[in-house]
Every structure is written in structure tokens, then in C-alpha cells.
Write an enzyme that holds these catalytic residues in place. Structure first.
Site, short mmCIF file in Angstrom:
data_model
loop_
_atom_site.label_atom_id
_atom_site.label_comp_id
_atom_site.label_asym_id
_atom_site.label_seq_id
_atom_site.Cartn_x
_atom_site.Cartn_y
_atom_site.Cartn_z
N GLY A 35 -26.93 -8.23 -26.52
CA GLY A 35 -27.45 -8.32 -25.16
C GLY A 35 -27.97 -9.71 -24.86
O GLY A 35 -28.37 -10.47 -25.75
N GLY A 86 -30.69 -12.37 -22.86
CA GLY A 86 -32.15 -12.40 -22.85
C GLY A 86 -32.74 -12.91 -24.14
O GLY A 86 -33.96 -13.00 -24.28
N ASP A 103 -25.22 -1.94 -30.00
CA ASP A 103 -24.43 -2.99 -30.65
C ASP A 103 -23.58 -2.41 -31.78
O ASP A 103 -22.39 -2.72 -31.89
CB ASP A 103 -25.36 -4.07 -31.21
CG ASP A 103 -26.06 -4.86 -30.13
OD1 ASP A 103 -27.25 -5.15 -30.29
OD2 ASP A 103 -25.42 -5.17 -29.11
N HIS A 159 -36.70 -6.47 -27.45
CA HIS A 159 -36.30 -5.81 -26.20
C HIS A 159 -37.52 -5.20 -25.51
O HIS A 159 -37.41 -4.21 -24.80
CB HIS A 159 -35.26 -4.74 -26.46
CG HIS A 159 -34.05 -5.21 -27.18
ND1 HIS A 159 -33.93 -5.11 -28.55
CD2 HIS A 159 -32.93 -5.82 -26.74
CE1 HIS A 159 -32.76 -5.61 -28.91
NE2 HIS A 159 -32.14 -6.06 -27.84
N GLY A 165 -35.17 -0.44 -21.09
CA GLY A 165 -35.11 -0.33 -19.64
C GLY A 165 -33.74 -0.46 -19.01
O GLY A 165 -33.64 -0.62 -17.79
N CYS A 167 -31.13 1.83 -19.20
CA CYS A 167 -30.39 3.08 -19.05
C CYS A 167 -30.03 3.37 -17.60
O CYS A 167 -28.89 3.68 -17.26
CB CYS A 167 -31.19 4.24 -19.64
SG CYS A 167 -30.42 5.85 -19.43
N THR A 211 -31.98 12.27 -27.62
CA THR A 211 -30.92 11.39 -27.17
C THR A 211 -30.09 12.13 -26.13
O THR A 211 -30.36 13.29 -25.80
CB THR A 211 -29.98 10.96 -28.32
OG1 THR A 211 -29.19 12.10 -28.72
CG2 THR A 211 -30.75 10.41 -29.50
N GLY A 233 -31.40 8.98 -20.89
CA GLY A 233 -29.97 9.24 -21.03
C GLY A 233 -29.64 10.70 -20.88
O GLY A 233 -28.69 11.08 -20.19
#
Length: 586
Positions: A54, A56, A110, A220, A413, A415, A515, A573
Site C-alpha cells: 500500500g 503511504g 499483501d 497503518h 480504514g 474497507c 472476518t 467487511g
């Protein structure tokens, strides 16, 4: 926490940053649509070492593309993993007769996306290997569970070692062996005065007061494992961090053995918001305390900004035991250090380069073409299909702010925006391409597979991509095996069972892990008889049930220990899938 930005929202920011990266180095190219920076002159007879993740975390990983380091870097959206398709296109940008080695930080999205790309490339006859980067010691074995250690700044050392070894002409097997050994020789921990702020998103947490700092925060915005107040003197703070990294008596965290005679590399990393003045002082204190407390004199010390968390006022320490690596892979320790010391022209090592017109280096990968003609198909009333798809999309668009809020509270953050991007692309296909006009279920499922690859990163993108790709194959197989008068709902239900089984091959997640699978598994089970209304009620109850579950997989795993409430926010999710199901059942 700095909440003001010159870019108040993140839209388009990643691509602009990549253009700026390429403008600074005359030998870099850019696949703009795929957000891939690649080395235009990477020799085909050398192993292509590739990393990514990602955005950032700059300069990771695009800043490490260059001779003697990475052949390419694949960049996702802000704090979201790139898709498998991006990874594949990045590999194809740097073809290698020796093979590709993917360095992957240990985060669920990832690992899934890079893993899927690896398997797809292998199926096409390519030689591909994966080196997992997992160096965090803050969480420990007990709380890490099945997920294991997070990948932090230690991955940059892997980039350097493997890229340098590849440049010597080493074989695929030699480079892979070094990577796997080095990955087991790294320990990292962070300390921060506050968290970062993502442009366009609400703040993740209340700011830490001026007397408090946090140990073990993630890159993150994941909270740390411990807050400390008041802030102690820096030498005491560093001592606390080193205990997490080196103490052989801490069985929960003693991942790497250290001896006074070992050749150890110290990497001091600015997570984005620290002043250079403080970072230099922290570097000196770290070296002093390692020598004083453990009789270890680092043979190499590197300090700077290597892997960030946007503007987080935090730093991390990484120790790499090259002696331990050498013992495991058979490469002499002096060779390991030679690879670390070897020159590279990657931008993260300050060099002066000629100006490069970035726009001339832009390459757009052709869009995926999906066939609209099938020898066998499920055709339903186009108006009903259109209505159900629109209702499912509308549900997600309405709930997106809540999904983002819940996911921000529990993890990264992304999703809400990830799933919203998918349904917006679906609506675009309905409006502009007449996706539902023919009533073809296969065409819709096929289009969704393409959308997950092109528009959805993160863990949800990988989960949806695998499920819908398997669903398409299962529908075709089921249609060929079932009598022609079998009810449509029954055909879809049977195919869903097979698709779920295929998905479960690629993820250890099960019911109770908090999940997306907490909704998908009971829904598919309840839908076996083809009654979607009944199954939708089961999905709703399952989504509500995640409020009482502690996470066992994903980034939220590292947050759960901080919560003492009986009821948490629902898993975003799982809730998003529930909203989709309610729309399809309406």
C-alpha cells in the site's frame, strides 16, 4: 497529530507521487494505471527482485527501484495492497530469464494478492518465489496468533540484500535462500508520540497527550501494544525498545539470537513526522545503549526515512543479524555485508540524477477484455437483475461512511472505500455497457471478476476476486452437469458452495475469526436450498454477531487487546457483504 494537508483528499495523490519519483530518475519507467515503477534497464539475465504494498509508506517501495536493488515496485492505494493483476503487470514490465522473487510484507491483503499473482504466473510457466517480510516484535507470539509478525522497516534491508545479490548474477535459488534466511534474522519495533493522519479521512484515534507515547504502533495507524506516561528520557525509552528486540529471556519475542561477536546492522527509521535533529540524536543513543547493555557494536548503522506511516511522529529501530543469516543459508557473513554495502542508484540513497520527463515514461496497460458470449449461460429477467444489482450497490454507498469509521477504529480504514469502489464500477458497467440488459448471470459474474482486479485492492478485493472467479467456473461446470430444468436459484446455490470451498483453500479464516467469512460461510450454507430470503436473514444475524467477536486474522488482530468493551463495532467487511446480500435478496 498533523491533520492539515496540501492534498486535503488522497484522490490522485499516489499517481502524482509516482510521477514525481520517475521525474527524479532517468532510468525509471511507470505503468500509470497499475501504479508500478520499474527499472527500464534491468538485465534480463538477472533475477528480478520485486516488492510493493500500500501507499503511504514512502519512500517504500518505489524509492528502492534501481540498479542493485529492486527491479520494480507495485503500489496500492493508500494503506491498501495492490491487486494480483498489478503485481503480474509489474513482473511483466521487467522480464527475467532467471525468474522473479517477490518480497511481501506480512499483511493479509499483501500476502493474498502477491500470492495469487505468484500462482497465476507459475501456471503460465514463469519461475516465481516469495520472501515474506515479518520483522515486528511488539505483538509477540501469543497475540500474533496465526497472522504472525507484521512486516515493518526490515523489508528495506531485504530489498537491499536481494537486489544486490541479484546484480552479481546469482541464481534464483541462491537469491531466494538468502532472502528466506535474512527474513528470519530481522527484528523491528516502533515508538511514537502520536498516529498519522490520512488525507480525507477522519482521525483514527484521539491524540495522545503531551506526556504520553506509544510502543509498537503499526504503519497503518494500528494502535501500539503499550502506552507510557510520562515520556521517559530517550536513553530509558531506547532501553525499553531494545528489551523487546534482544532480551533472550522474553520467550514471547526472542525471535532472533544475538551474540556480542555477531555482525549486526542497525537501521533507524523515521516514520514520517520526526525532525532530522531528533532522529540523529536517537541514532546515537541507540548505538550507545546497544553497546552498553548487550556488548554489541553494530558493524553498520544506517539512519533516515526508509518506511513511513505518512506523517506519523514516530520512529522504529531494526536490527539485522547478518551472522545468523550466514549460518542459515551458507553464504559467508562477509558476503552478506558486501551485498548490504554494494552501490545502488535507487533514489532512497541520495544521488543526483538528470531530469527525466515523467510524462514520456508513462505506459498504460491495456484494459482487461471480458468476453460477453458464452456457450452456456443462466438468463434471468433483465429488469429484476438490474434492480437487484442497483439495490446492492445503493446499500453499500449508503453504509460506506460507517464501514470506513469502523475499519478506521479497528485497523487501516480502507474497507468502506474498497467495496464502494467495486459497486461504483458495477453501476458504471450497468449504465454505460448495459451489463444487465441481456439478463446473463455469467456476464455479470465475469464482469465482477474484472472489477475486483481493476478497481478493488486490499483484502476484500482479493477475497471477492477469488470467490467470484471460482463462482464463474463453478457455474459453468454446474450448468453442464445439471438438468436443463434445474431452478436458477439451485444452480447458483450449488456453484456458491464450490466457490466458497475454493476460497477457503487460500485463507485460513473461519467462522468466529471476525472476518468477512463470518457472513459468507453461514450464508452459503443457508442458501443451499436456493432460498435467498432465508439465507439473507442468516447473513444479517451473522453480521450482527461479529460485534461480540475478537479478531484472529487481519490487521485488527493487533488492536483487539486494547478493547475492554463487551461489544465492538461490527466487522466492516462482514457487514459490507451482509449489505450486498440484503440488496440481492430484496
Amino acid at each position: 497529530m498533523a491533520t492539515k494537508h496540501f492534498y486535503p483528499v488522497a484522490d490522485g495523490l499516489v499517481q502524482q507521487a509516482l510521477l514525481g519519483t520517475v521525474a527524479s530518475h532517468s532510468n525509471l519507467g511507470l505503468l500509470y494505471a497499475d501504479k508500478v515503477v520499474y527499472h527500464k534497464s534491468h538485465p534480463r539475465n538477472q533475477v528480478a527482485v520485486i516488492s510493493g504494498g500500500g501507499s503511504g509508506h514512502e519512500p517504500a517501495h518505489a524509492g528502492y527501484v534501481g540498479s542493485g536493488m529492486l527491479a520494480a515496485a507495485i503500489c496500492g492505494d493508500m494503506f491498501a495492497s495492490p491487486s494480483a493483476k498489478q503485481v503480474q503487470n509489474g513482473c511483466m514490465a521487467v522480464p527475467s530469464d532467471q525468474g522473479h522473487i517477490l518480497i511481501v510484507t506480512n499483511y493479509t491483503g499483501d500476502m493474498l494478492h502477491f500470492g495469487l499473482a505468484c500462482e497465476k504466473m507459475k501456471a503460465e510457466g514463469h519461475k516465481v518465489g516469495v520472501v515474506k517480510s515479518a520483522d515486528d516484535v511488539s505483538v509477540g507470539r501469543r497475540n500474533g496468533g496465526m497472522v504472525g509478525r507484521r512486516g515493518l522497516a526490515g523489508s528495506i534491508i531485504l530489498n537491499k540484500l536481494l537486489g544486490s545479490m541479484s546484480a552479481t548474477g546469482a541464481t534464483f535459488e541462491e537469491v531466494l535462500a538468502l532472502g528466506q534466511a535474512a527474513g528470519l534474522s530481522l527484528v523491528t519495533i516502533s515508538a511514537g508520540l502520536d498516529h498519522c493522519h490520512v488525507p480525507g479521512r477522519p482521525t483514527a484515534y484521539g491524540e495522545l497527550d503531551h506526556t504520553t507515547f506509544e510502543i509498537g504502533m503499526g504503519i497503518h495507524n494500528e494502535p501500539g501494544v503499550r502506552t507510557v506516561s510520562p515520556i521517559p528520557p530517550v536513553d530509558v525509552l531506547i532501553d525499553n525498545l531494545l528489551e523487546y528486540m534482544i532480551d533472550p529471556n522474553d520467550k514471547d519475542r526472542a525471535y532472533v539470537p544475538f551474540e556480542p561477536t555477531d555482525e549486526v546492522v542497525l537501521l533507524v527509521n523515521n516514520l514520517g513526522g520526526m525532525s532530522t535533529l531528533e532522529m540523529r540524536a536517537i541514532t546515537q543513543i541507540a548505538v550507545t545503549q546497544i553497546r552498553k547493555n548487550y556488548s554489541i557494536t553494530p558493524s553498520r548503522v544506517v539512519a533516515g526515512t526508509f518506511m513511513t506511516s505518512l506523517n506519523a511522529p514516530a520512529f522504529s529501530l531494526t536490527l539485522f543479524n547478518s551472522t545468523y543469516t550466514a549460518k542459515q543459508c551458507g553464504v559467508p557473513v562477509y558476503k552478506v555485508l558486501q551485498y548490504f554495502d554494494a552501490e545502488t542508484d535507487a533514489l532512497s540513497w541520495p544521488k543526483t540524477h538528470k531530469y527525466n520527463d515523467a510524462t514520456a515514461s508513462v505506459e498504460n496497460h491495456p484494459a482487461t477484455v471480458h468476453s460477453n458470449s458464452y456457450t452456456i449461460d443462466i438468463v434471468v429477467d433483465p429488469d429484476i437483475l438490474d434492480r437487484k444489482l442497483r439495490k446492492a450497490a445503493a446499500n453499500i454507498i449508503a453504509i460506506e461512511p460507517k464501514l470506513t469509521e469502523w475499519d478506521t477504529e479497528m485497523g487501516d480504514g480502507d474497507c468502506g472505500k474498497t467495496i464502494e469502489a467495486g459497486v461504483l464500477a458495477l453501476l458504471q458497467a450497468i449504465d454505460e455497457e448495459g451489463l444487465a440488459q441481456s439478463g446473463s448471470v455469467l456476464r455479470v459474474v465475469d464482469a465482477i471478476v474484472g472489477i475486483t482486479e481493476d478497481r478493488m485492492g486490499g483484502t476484500l478485493g482479493a477475497v471477492f476476486g477469488i470467490f467470484f472467479a471460482a463462482l464463474f467456473n463453478s457455474l459453468v461446470a454446474t450448468l453442464g452437469a445439471m438438468p436443463s430444468n434445474t431452478p436458477v436459484e439451485k444452480v447458483i446455490a450449488m456453484a456458491a458452495v464450490e466457490a466458497l470451498a475454493s476460497l477457503r483453500v487460500h485463507t485460513p479464516a473461519k467462522e468466529g475469526d471476525r472476518t468477512v467469512m463470518d457472513v459468507m460461510i453461514p450464508f452459503v450454507e443457508a442458501f443451499k436450498d436456493g432460498d435467498i430470503s432465508k439465507a439473507a436473514k442468516v447473513a444479517r444475524a451473522a453480521a450482527e454477531g461479529t460485534k461480540k467477536l475478537l479478531p484472529k486474522l487481519g490487521r485488527a488482530t493487533y488492536v483487539s487487546s486494547l478493547y475492554t468493551r463487551d461489544v465492538l463495532p461490527p466487522d466492516p467487511g462482514a457487514w459490507g457483504v451482509h449489505e450486498l446480500i440484503q440488496g440481492l435478496a430484496a
